[in-house]
Design an enzyme around this catalytic site. Structure first.
Site, mmCIF file in Angstrom:
data_model
loop_
_atom_site.group_PDB
_atom_site.id
_atom_site.type_symbol
_atom_site.label_atom_id
_atom_site.label_comp_id
_atom_site.label_asym_id
_atom_site.label_seq_id
_atom_site.Cartn_x
_atom_site.Cartn_y
_atom_site.Cartn_z
ATOM 1 N N ASN A 1 0.870 -1.180 0.000
ATOM 2 C CA ASN A 1 0.000 0.000 0.000
ATOM 3 C C ASN A 1 0.907 1.231 0.000
ATOM 4 O O ASN A 1 1.515 1.540 1.016
ATOM 5 C CB ASN A 1 -0.885 -0.036 1.254
ATOM 6 C CG ASN A 1 -1.728 1.213 1.408
ATOM 7 O OD1 ASN A 1 -1.786 2.053 0.505
ATOM 8 N ND2 ASN A 1 -2.391 1.353 2.549
ATOM 9 N N LYS B 1 -0.016 4.232 -0.228
ATOM 10 C CA LYS B 1 -0.681 5.395 0.380
ATOM 11 C C LYS B 1 -0.498 6.618 -0.529
ATOM 12 O O LYS B 1 -0.526 6.470 -1.736
ATOM 13 C CB LYS B 1 -0.167 5.609 1.808
ATOM 14 C CG LYS B 1 -0.245 4.313 2.633
ATOM 15 C CD LYS B 1 0.006 4.494 4.095
ATOM 16 C CE LYS B 1 -0.139 3.143 4.799
ATOM 17 N NZ LYS B 1 -0.014 3.221 6.244
ATOM 18 N N HIS C 1 -9.421 1.093 5.151
ATOM 19 C CA HIS C 1 -8.140 1.280 5.844
ATOM 20 C C HIS C 1 -8.357 2.236 7.020
ATOM 21 O O HIS C 1 -9.171 3.164 6.916
ATOM 22 C CB HIS C 1 -7.097 1.850 4.873
ATOM 23 C CG HIS C 1 -5.711 1.826 5.435
ATOM 24 N ND1 HIS C 1 -5.268 2.747 6.344
ATOM 25 C CD2 HIS C 1 -4.684 0.958 5.242
ATOM 26 C CE1 HIS C 1 -4.015 2.458 6.687
ATOM 27 N NE2 HIS C 1 -3.640 1.381 6.030
ATOM 28 N N GLU D 1 -6.749 4.641 8.032
ATOM 29 C CA GLU D 1 -6.528 6.057 7.686
ATOM 30 C C GLU D 1 -7.764 6.646 7.004
ATOM 31 O O GLU D 1 -8.067 7.826 7.181
ATOM 32 C CB GLU D 1 -5.271 6.176 6.808
ATOM 33 C CG GLU D 1 -4.014 5.958 7.641
ATOM 34 C CD GLU D 1 -2.824 5.383 6.896
ATOM 35 O OE1 GLU D 1 -2.801 5.448 5.656
ATOM 36 O OE2 GLU D 1 -1.911 4.869 7.576
ATOM 37 N N GLU E 1 -5.012 -4.924 10.641
ATOM 38 C CA GLU E 1 -4.009 -3.877 10.814
ATOM 39 C C GLU E 1 -4.274 -3.129 12.125
ATOM 40 O O GLU E 1 -5.117 -2.208 12.149
ATOM 41 C CB GLU E 1 -4.072 -2.879 9.652
ATOM 42 C CG GLU E 1 -3.754 -3.471 8.305
ATOM 43 C CD GLU E 1 -3.159 -2.434 7.352
ATOM 44 O OE1 GLU E 1 -2.143 -2.749 6.735
ATOM 45 O OE2 GLU E 1 -3.689 -1.310 7.242
ATOM 46 N N GLY F 1 2.990 2.203 10.769
ATOM 47 C CA GLY F 1 4.003 3.248 10.637
ATOM 48 C C GLY F 1 4.742 3.571 11.927
ATOM 49 O O GLY F 1 5.418 4.594 12.026
ATOM 50 N N SER G 1 3.807 -2.252 10.222
ATOM 51 C CA SER G 1 5.255 -2.333 10.465
ATOM 52 C C SER G 1 5.865 -3.674 10.061
ATOM 53 O O SER G 1 6.773 -4.178 10.722
ATOM 54 C CB SER G 1 5.572 -2.009 11.930
ATOM 55 O OG SER G 1 5.216 -0.666 12.227
HETATM 56 P P1 13P Z 1 3.331 0.325 7.546
HETATM 57 O O1 13P Z 1 3.804 -0.975 6.920
HETATM 58 O O2 13P Z 1 4.069 1.513 7.040
HETATM 59 O O3 13P Z 1 3.287 0.208 9.038
HETATM 60 O O4 13P Z 1 1.810 0.534 7.061
HETATM 61 C C1 13P Z 1 0.913 -0.499 7.180
HETATM 62 C C2 13P Z 1 -0.317 -0.132 6.446
HETATM 63 O O5 13P Z 1 -1.069 0.727 6.854
HETATM 64 C C3 13P Z 1 -0.596 -0.851 5.178
HETATM 65 O O6 13P Z 1 -1.899 -0.626 4.749
#
Ligand code: 13P
Length: 248
Positions: free
Chosen positions: A10, A12, A94, A96, A164, A170, A208
């Site tokens: 992803n 983003k 997601h 976010e 997740e 992150g 992560s």
């Molecule tokens: P990270 O791998 O950067 O922690 O992000 C995970 C994520 O949100 C994937 O959709």
């Protein structure tokens, strides 16, 4: 039949046309048919990425879609439009998007239904916040999100679930093996109870994931792959994650 293994990246809101070079490196370095490999770049890069991949074995997906096929929805993109430009998957719900755009479980279910109808595989995301985990509510929260976010008529062929934990995204922090195993067992139980082919739904862990922890995560029961953020942006990080999944 075992669930299909999937290494999903992803991106983003990261990447421009120059970043497509990572695809060449990935195609050169990976090329292992033991698992599916997917990149979900920002919408601006989906079509150029599909063109760059050509006939090679790399899937391209979106990060969101609208629940309707077409209409007066400025700034939105429909599942049908994503399919039209060659996307195979779409990430939905997601954390976010749930946080930044107030998406509810019902919104996610409606989008996933549209994705399924358009022939896209919906990667439905669920995950608890740190507060919810500290309050001992993780399993209750995940069960509620799953129940509300799964569309009517969901099938294993068009559904992927991604666990997740919000606090692991992150941050460089990951749950313990036992914590991931507990949530993935719950997801498998609920999916098997609700869908005839729930045992075949691909379950991803995300938050992560790095080359250094990938093998340990992929050894956990009911973990069929990963949804990778930061470490999917560079082929040198994503390729070893793909190899770890292929070897698991
Ligand atoms: P990270 O791998 O950067 O922690 O992000 C995970 C994520 O949100 C994937 O959709």
């Amino acid at each position: 039949m075992e669930p299909r293994k999937l290494a999903a990246g992803n991106w983003k809101m990261n990447g421009d046309l120059a970043a497509l070079g990572q695809i060449d490196a990935l195609l050169a370095g990976a090329g292992d048919a033991a698992c599916d490999v997917l990149i979900c770049p920002p919408a601006t890069l989906i079509h150029p990425m599909v063109a760059r991949v050509g006939s090679a074995d790399l899937l391209v997906g979106g990060q969101d879609c609208h629940a309707k096929d077409a209409g007066a929805h400025t700034g939105d993109i429909s599942a049908r439009q994503l399919r039209d430009i060659g996307a195979s998957h779409v990430i939905l719900g997601h954390s976010e998007r749930r946080a930044d755009h107030g998406e509810t479980d019902a919104d996610v279910a409606a989008k996933a239904g549209a994705a399924q109808a358009a022939g896209l595989i919906a990667i439905i995301c669920v995950g608890e916040t740190e507060d919810q985990r500290d309050q001992g509510r993780t399993l209750e929260v995940i069960a509620e999100q799953l129940a509300g976010s799964l569309p009517q008529g969901a099938t294993a062929a068009y559904t992927v679930l991604a666990y997740e934990p919000v606090w692991a995204i992150g941050t460089g922090r990951t749950p313990t093996v036992a914590q991931i195993a507990e949530v993935h067992a719950l997801l498998r139980d609920k999916l098997t109870a609700r869908l005839d082919d729930g045992a075949q739904v691909t379950l991803l862990y995300g938050g992560s994931v790095k080359p250094a922890n990938a093998a340990e995560i992929f050894a956990i029961p009911n973990v069929d792959g990963a949804l990778v953020g930061g470490a999917s942006l560079k082929a040198e990080d994503f390729a070893p994650i793909i190899s770890a999944l292929a070897a698991a």
